[in-house]
Design an enzyme around this catalytic site. Structure first.
Site, short mmCIF file in Angstrom:
data_model
loop_
_atom_site.label_atom_id
_atom_site.label_comp_id
_atom_site.label_asym_id
_atom_site.label_seq_id
_atom_site.Cartn_x
_atom_site.Cartn_y
_atom_site.Cartn_z
N HIS A 20 86.13 56.06 0.50
CA HIS A 20 85.17 56.84 -0.27
C HIS A 20 83.77 56.73 0.32
O HIS A 20 83.03 57.70 0.40
CB HIS A 20 85.15 56.37 -1.73
CG HIS A 20 86.38 56.72 -2.50
ND1 HIS A 20 86.37 57.53 -3.61
CD2 HIS A 20 87.68 56.37 -2.31
CE1 HIS A 20 87.60 57.67 -4.08
NE2 HIS A 20 88.41 56.95 -3.31
N ASP A 121 80.13 59.86 -6.18
CA ASP A 121 81.56 59.94 -5.95
C ASP A 121 82.31 60.40 -7.20
O ASP A 121 81.84 60.21 -8.34
CB ASP A 121 82.07 58.55 -5.53
CG ASP A 121 83.52 58.55 -5.11
OD1 ASP A 121 83.78 58.73 -3.91
OD2 ASP A 121 84.40 58.37 -5.98
#
Length: 473
Positions: A20, A121
């Protein structure tokens, strides 16, 4: 390019997992390059600060906000990154980071020139509530592909459940999504399954994803030619025109000189690795790597080793060694004598490997992969065909896209607990460097061209990136 406002400032908040963090930091690097006067603050916890070292040295206007990692009973005090946790702790990590709401709100309220946009995110959906409270925009960043994100959103909107909890093979259909994908229950997101099967964090996790859908915009690390129908679906779900496909964010470059420092500890120096690859013929090497999270059981290790030995292929095998949460005697052990027997045609790397550098080398023909989205894009950009072994998360969806829709991969194995049939895997490995792989190789080269065209000036991703920058201002 639009002119910057005098105090253009955004907050970038990555989720602390390598798969990520790296693409969002790649996006941050790209934004810092395109809009040199844009002020960017990146939020991290203390032990993840080293990920930013090279980014900060390249872009003086990129700042850091370091907030203490919140405590959680399921997470050891020294752990702040998902790669060091067992996979079942994902929901704990998502839930724990929600405790940063108040410290982050205090920082905004005390900052003399606070950001007007939060880019965070997809596992940090609670930042949408913060952005709403502050009266600013929040943009979701997805490190997963558009097809995988479409299925994840559908799960959390519709909340499908099993009629019989014992039947893990029951098929769940996604009729609203293009091409109507179907998956047995056990192939769906493990965090989703854990939540609906009784995880106490379920309501918080569901709110995270519903907040993503309510957010002002969405950035996906993909490109229109690759996943157009799924990007259109996401645009429809979010109800606006604020969906931007800006990938692939990774470019072919030497990892040691690229924009984001990816280096870690490993057992094979990079110069030795490149010398070995240079000694190989074009298209005769198979690269084997299952990402930053997967640690194989000893039985799985033995199956892969036996297949590599039996196949006769030249190979590089990157092995993640056991971490806390693994019983060391049961994971990650290379069979005795294996490395000596294959010394003339194989390299074993323990720890970090320079994956982009390996895949971009002329000698590499195929990639045995867990189908993590970063690995998928890196292989596509390198023009390397894939042999798929998905373990969980979005990887089964990525396999569907690669094998059934794009035709650039072949199935090799499936499942986190599956021990491969070494004879069958050996056959697949041998075919991957033979003429039998020609059809997939030609297709992946076509997608490689499409990926590179997308990020060129005038390409679909380049245009979306420019539009994103305009909106950030």
């Amino acid at each position: 390019m639009a002119k910057l406002s005098r105090n253009a400032h955004i907050l970038v908040f990555p989720f602390p997992a390598q798969g990520h963090m790296i693409p969002l930091l790649d996006l941050t690097h790209r934004l810092g390059t395109i809009a040199a006067d844009l002020t960017i603050t990146v939020l991290v916890t203390p032990k993840n600060l080293p990920f930013l070292t090279q980014l900060l040295s390249s872009h003086p206007r990129i700042q850091t906000l370091v907030l203490p990692f919140p405590p959680h009973p399921s997470i050891p005090p020294h752990v702040e990154n998902f790669k060091d946790l067992p996979q079942h702790c994902l929901t704990s990590l998502i839930h724990t980071l929600g405790q940063l709401y108040d410290p982050l709100l205090s920082w905004f309220e005390s900052h003399p020139s606070p950001p007007s946009v939060i880019v965070s995110d997809m596992f940090l959906g609670w930042t949408q509530r913060l952005a709403f409270c502050l009266g600013i925009k929040r943009i979701v960043f997805s490190p997963s592909g558009a097809m995988a994100l479409s299925i994840l959103y559908s799960l959390w909107m519709d909340l499908p459940k099993l009629d019989d909890p014992r039947d893990q093979t029951a098929v769940i259909s996604f009729d609203k999504i293009p091409n109507c994908p179907k998956y047995p229950w056990w192939k769906l997101s493990s965090s989703y399954r854990a939540c609906v099967e009784g995880d106490p964090a379920m309501e918080f996790i569901r709110d995270v994803f519903l907040a993503n859908i309510e957010s002002w915009g969405l950035v996906v690390n993909s490109f229109g030619e690759l996943e157009g129908p799924y990007l259109d679906y996401l645009d429809k779900v979010m109800g606006n025109d604020h969906v931007w496909a800006v990938g692939p964010l990774i470019l072919l470059h030497d990892d040691l000189s690229g924009p984001i420092q990816r280096c870690g500890c490993n057992s094979v120096p990079v110069d030795h690795l490149l010398t070995w690859l240079d000694s190989c013929e074009e298209g005769e090497v198979v690269y084997v790597c299952f990402g930053s999270q997967v640690v194989l059981t000893n039985d799985q290790m033995a199956g892969v080793a036996s297949a590599l030995e039996e196949s006769g292929v030249r190979f590089i095998w990157s092995i993640k060694e056991p971490t806390e949460g693994h019983v060391e005697e049961q994971y990650g052990r290379i069979p005795n004598g294996f490395e000596d027997r294959v010394a003339n045609r194989g390299l074993v790397i323990r720890g970090w490997s320079p994956q982009v550098t390996i895949l971009s080398h002329r000698a590499v023909a195929a990639f045995l992969t867990h189908c993590g989205w970063n690995s998928v894009l890196e292989a596509v950009v390198a023009g390397v065909t894939m042999l798929t072994w998905p373990f969980g998360a979005d990887q089964f969806v990525d396999q569907t896209l690669l094998v059934d829709e794009l035709g650039v991969a072949k199935k090799a194995c499936e499942g986190a607990q599956t021990v491969p049939n070494s004879d069958e895997l050996a056959r697949v490995l041998a075919e991957s460097v033979s003429k039998r792989n020609q059809v997939e190789r030609e297709r992946v080269m076509q997608w490689r061209k499409a990926a590179l065209d997308a990020i060129k000036e005038g390409g679909s991703s380049a245009k979306d990136m420019e539009e994103l920058v305009k909106h950030l201002l």
